[in-house]
Structure formats: C-alpha cells, structure tokens
Design a protein around this motif. Structure first.
Motif, PDB file in Angstrom:
ATOM      1  N   UNK A 172       0.820  -1.210   0.000  1.00  0.00           N
ATOM      2  CA  UNK A 172       0.000   0.000   0.000  1.00  0.00           C
ATOM      3  C   UNK A 172       0.858   1.265   0.000  1.00  0.00           C
ATOM      4  N   UNK A 173       2.166   1.114  -0.112  1.00  0.00           N
ATOM      5  CA  UNK A 173       3.043   2.282  -0.237  1.00  0.00           C
ATOM      6  C   UNK A 173       3.039   2.832  -1.659  1.00  0.00           C
ATOM      7  N   UNK A 174       2.514   2.048  -2.595  1.00  0.00           N
ATOM      8  CA  UNK A 174       2.413   2.535  -3.969  1.00  0.00           C
ATOM      9  C   UNK A 174       1.472   3.737  -4.047  1.00  0.00           C
ATOM     10  N   UNK A 175       1.707   4.588  -5.030  1.00  0.00           N
ATOM     11  CA  UNK A 175       0.870   5.770  -5.267  1.00  0.00           C
ATOM     12  C   UNK A 175      -0.370   5.391  -6.075  1.00  0.00           C
ATOM     13  N   UNK A 176      -1.254   6.364  -6.275  1.00  0.00           N
ATOM     14  CA  UNK A 176      -2.509   6.117  -6.989  1.00  0.00           C
ATOM     15  C   UNK A 176      -2.295   5.635  -8.421  1.00  0.00           C
ATOM     16  N   UNK A 177      -1.253   6.131  -9.087  1.00  0.00           N
ATOM     17  CA  UNK A 177      -0.972   5.724 -10.465  1.00  0.00           C
ATOM     18  C   UNK A 177      -0.689   4.223 -10.535  1.00  0.00           C
ATOM     19  N   UNK A 178       0.105   3.734  -9.581  1.00  0.00           N
ATOM     20  CA  UNK A 178       0.410   2.298  -9.548  1.00  0.00           C
ATOM     21  C   UNK A 178      -0.812   1.477  -9.146  1.00  0.00           C
ATOM     22  N   UNK A 179      -1.616   1.998  -8.228  1.00  0.00           N
ATOM     23  CA  UNK A 179      -2.844   1.294  -7.847  1.00  0.00           C
ATOM     24  C   UNK A 179      -3.719   1.081  -9.072  1.00  0.00           C
ATOM     25  N   UNK A 180      -3.885   2.118  -9.880  1.00  0.00           N
ATOM     26  CA  UNK A 180      -4.668   1.994 -11.109  1.00  0.00           C
ATOM     27  C   UNK A 180      -4.041   0.961 -12.037  1.00  0.00           C
ATOM     28  N   UNK A 181      -2.729   0.982 -12.154  1.00  0.00           N
ATOM     29  CA  UNK A 181      -2.034   0.004 -12.999  1.00  0.00           C
ATOM     30  C   UNK A 181      -2.313  -1.425 -12.528  1.00  0.00           C
ATOM     31  N   UNK A 182      -2.221  -1.678 -11.221  1.00  0.00           N
ATOM     32  CA  UNK A 182      -2.440  -3.027 -10.701  1.00  0.00           C
ATOM     33  C   UNK A 182      -3.882  -3.485 -10.949  1.00  0.00           C
ATOM     34  N   UNK A 183      -4.834  -2.600 -10.726  1.00  0.00           N
ATOM     35  CA  UNK A 183      -6.242  -2.945 -10.949  1.00  0.00           C
ATOM     36  C   UNK A 183      -6.479  -3.273 -12.422  1.00  0.00           C
ATOM     37  N   UNK A 184      -5.901  -2.474 -13.294  1.00  0.00           N
ATOM     38  CA  UNK A 184      -6.079  -2.668 -14.739  1.00  0.00           C
ATOM     39  C   UNK A 184      -5.331  -3.906 -15.226  1.00  0.00           C
ATOM     40  N   UNK A 185      -4.089  -4.063 -14.793  1.00  0.00           N
ATOM     41  CA  UNK A 185      -3.251  -5.165 -15.257  1.00  0.00           C
ATOM     42  C   UNK A 185      -3.815  -6.529 -14.866  1.00  0.00           C
ATOM     43  N   UNK A 186      -4.392  -6.616 -13.681  1.00  0.00           N
ATOM     44  CA  UNK A 186      -4.917  -7.901 -13.194  1.00  0.00           C
ATOM     45  C   UNK A 186      -6.346  -8.163 -13.654  1.00  0.00           C
ATOM     46  N   UNK A 187      -7.071  -7.106 -13.999  1.00  0.00           N
ATOM     47  CA  UNK A 187      -8.472  -7.270 -14.376  1.00  0.00           C
ATOM     48  C   UNK A 187      -9.330  -7.779 -13.229  1.00  0.00           C
ATOM     49  N   UNK A 188      -8.976  -7.416 -12.005  1.00  0.00           N
ATOM     50  CA  UNK A 188      -9.696  -7.931 -10.834  1.00  0.00           C
ATOM     51  C   UNK A 188     -11.135  -7.414 -10.781  1.00  0.00           C
ATOM     52  N   UNK A 189     -12.074  -8.274 -10.381  1.00  0.00           N
ATOM     53  CA  UNK A 189     -13.434  -7.809 -10.144  1.00  0.00           C
ATOM     54  C   UNK A 189     -13.623  -7.254  -8.729  1.00  0.00           C
ATOM     55  N   UNK A 190     -12.642  -7.548  -7.828  1.00  0.00           N
ATOM     56  CA  UNK A 190     -12.797  -7.161  -6.425  1.00  0.00           C
ATOM     57  C   UNK A 190     -11.492  -6.593  -5.893  1.00  0.00           C
ATOM     58  N   UNK A 191     -11.622  -5.487  -5.160  1.00  0.00           N
ATOM     59  CA  UNK A 191     -10.480  -4.822  -4.525  1.00  0.00           C
ATOM     60  C   UNK A 191     -10.717  -4.768  -3.029  1.00  0.00           C
ATOM     61  N   UNK A 192      -9.729  -5.194  -2.246  1.00  0.00           N
ATOM     62  CA  UNK A 192      -9.695  -5.003  -0.792  1.00  0.00           C
ATOM     63  C   UNK A 192      -8.776  -3.825  -0.548  1.00  0.00           C
ATOM     64  N   UNK A 193      -9.254  -2.825   0.198  1.00  0.00           N
ATOM     65  CA  UNK A 193      -8.450  -1.623   0.430  1.00  0.00           C
ATOM     66  C   UNK A 193      -8.690  -1.100   1.841  1.00  0.00           C
ATOM     67  N   UNK A 194      -7.624  -0.634   2.481  1.00  0.00           N
ATOM     68  CA  UNK A 194      -7.755   0.010   3.788  1.00  0.00           C
ATOM     69  C   UNK A 194      -8.345   1.404   3.604  1.00  0.00           C
ATOM     70  N   UNK A 195      -9.113   1.847   4.575  1.00  0.00           N
ATOM     71  CA  UNK A 195      -9.750   3.164   4.466  1.00  0.00           C
ATOM     72  C   UNK A 195      -8.722   4.275   4.303  1.00  0.00           C
ATOM     73  N   UNK A 196      -7.518   4.109   4.873  1.00  0.00           N
ATOM     74  CA  UNK A 196      -6.475   5.124   4.744  1.00  0.00           C
ATOM     75  C   UNK A 196      -6.013   5.284   3.296  1.00  0.00           C
ATOM     76  N   UNK A 197      -6.217   4.250   2.486  1.00  0.00           N
ATOM     77  CA  UNK A 197      -5.773   4.276   1.096  1.00  0.00           C
ATOM     78  C   UNK A 197      -6.875   4.716   0.123  1.00  0.00           C
ATOM     79  N   UNK A 198      -8.079   4.905   0.633  1.00  0.00           N
ATOM     80  CA  UNK A 198      -9.220   5.267  -0.219  1.00  0.00           C
ATOM     81  C   UNK A 198      -8.983   6.548  -1.023  1.00  0.00           C
ATOM     82  N   UNK A 199      -8.313   7.583  -0.467  1.00  0.00           N
ATOM     83  CA  UNK A 199      -8.069   8.774  -1.289  1.00  0.00           C
ATOM     84  C   UNK A 199      -7.319   8.472  -2.589  1.00  0.00           C
ATOM     85  N   UNK A 200      -6.421   7.494  -2.570  1.00  0.00           N
ATOM     86  CA  UNK A 200      -5.712   7.108  -3.801  1.00  0.00           C
ATOM     87  C   UNK A 200      -6.703   6.545  -4.820  1.00  0.00           C
TER      88      UNK A 200
END
Length: 196
Positions: free
Chosen positions: A88-116
C-alpha cells in the motif's frame, strides 16, 4: 499431493491436535490461535463469496499488515480465488495500474488508502465491480457509481463460513508484483505447491 487445500496445509492441520489452542498469529494487538484463525479465514472466505468473488478470479489486496489482511488473503485461497498482494506504499498511479493489469473484479483496500482510489476513480476499468473497505469510507460509493462498496466488518459479520476448495498443485494460487526497479512492475505467479 496432486490436489490439496493450501489453507489446511498451513492452518487446518493443527485443528484437532494439541497445537489447535496455540498462538498462530499476533496481529492488531491480539493473539489468535490456530483454531480461531481457521474459523476466521472461513468466515472471510464466505464474505468474499457473497461479494461475488468466484473460484479462479483474482482479487487485489491494497492494505497494511493486519489480521483482516491475512484472513482476507487466505480466505480468498480457501474459496479458490487468487489473491494479488501489493504494497500500500504505492501511489494512486500504480494502484490503477495493478487494478487494470490484473483485471480484478474485487479490490480489498484500507480506508487510509481510499483517497488514492478516489483520485483514479474515473479511469478504473469496467472489470472492477466491488470494493471491500477495511474501516470506514462513507463517501467512497459516490465516487464509484455502478460499483458495489462494502465495509469489511459488515461483510464478515453476516457471512457464513466458506466451503473449502482444493487446488491442483500446479494451479496459480496467488500473485505478488515485482518492485518495478527496472521498469513497470510485473506480476509474479505462485502455484499451490509453493505453500508446501
């Protein structure tokens, strides 16, 4: 073995033995026994099933070390889904990359990371259907129209225990990403036999 349940190999094998009451993990200021941990994993796996995570689908975990994180990670494996673990040290740009690259239907995220996540909400791929938030994020749903946002605590509280699904020893069972030091981070797959 050709077919086995990795969670049973890690945790379940202690149930019914003297080790069942011994500490398996200490997290979030609490000590959890092997017997308790297996029950939690099954409950979290049940919550993921209710969130429509199916066998062989990937889910991305973007949070800090916690008991919830471990139980979600192994709960996914328990139901036959493939957890993808990133820092979760990755920035928002990398978060988007991981979501897109994996094609995941589900994301688990801590509330502290929601702004990203909110920063990249407009660019999220249509494959992402559900976001499970550890903690509270009451405004998140308004930023993700057409997607389901669930608080982890509520999802787990209402869940029935998951049914264990065996894996073939050569099945891809979980993923990590490389550090990306020589370019874009690459997904690294791990097989069920890696649990052994």
């Amino acid at each position: 073995p050709d077919w086995f349940d990795p969670v049973d190999k890690l945790i379940g094998r202690h149930v019914g033995t003297p080790a069942e009451g011994k500490t398996a993990i200490i997290a979030d200021g609490q000590s959890v026994t092997y017997g308790e941990l297996l029950k939690l994993i099954d409950r979290y796996g049940g919550a993921l099933s209710v969130a429509c995570l199916a066998a062989e689908q990937r889910m991305l975990l973007f949070g800090t070390d916690s008991l919830d994180y471990v139980c979600t990670w192994l709960g996914a494996v328990r139901i036959g889904a493939i957890p993808v673990v990133v820092s979760d040290l990755y920035k928002q740009k990398e978060l988007l990359y991981f979501i897109t690259d994996t094609g995941v239907p589900l994301l688990f995220i801590d509330s502290e990371q929601v702004p990203k996540l909110i920063e990249v909400a407009r660019d999220l791929p249509p494959s992402l259907k559900t976001v499970i938030v550890r903690g509270e994020a009451p405004a998140l749903a308004s930023h993700l129209p057409g997607r389901t946002v669930v608080e982890l605590k509520a999802a787990v509280a209402g869940a029935e225990p998951a049914t264990s699904r065996p894996w073939h020893s050569n099945d891809i069972t979980y993923m990590f990403y490389s550090g990306g030091t020589t370019g874009t981070a690459k997904g690294i797959t791990h097989l069920a036999y890696d649990f052994l």
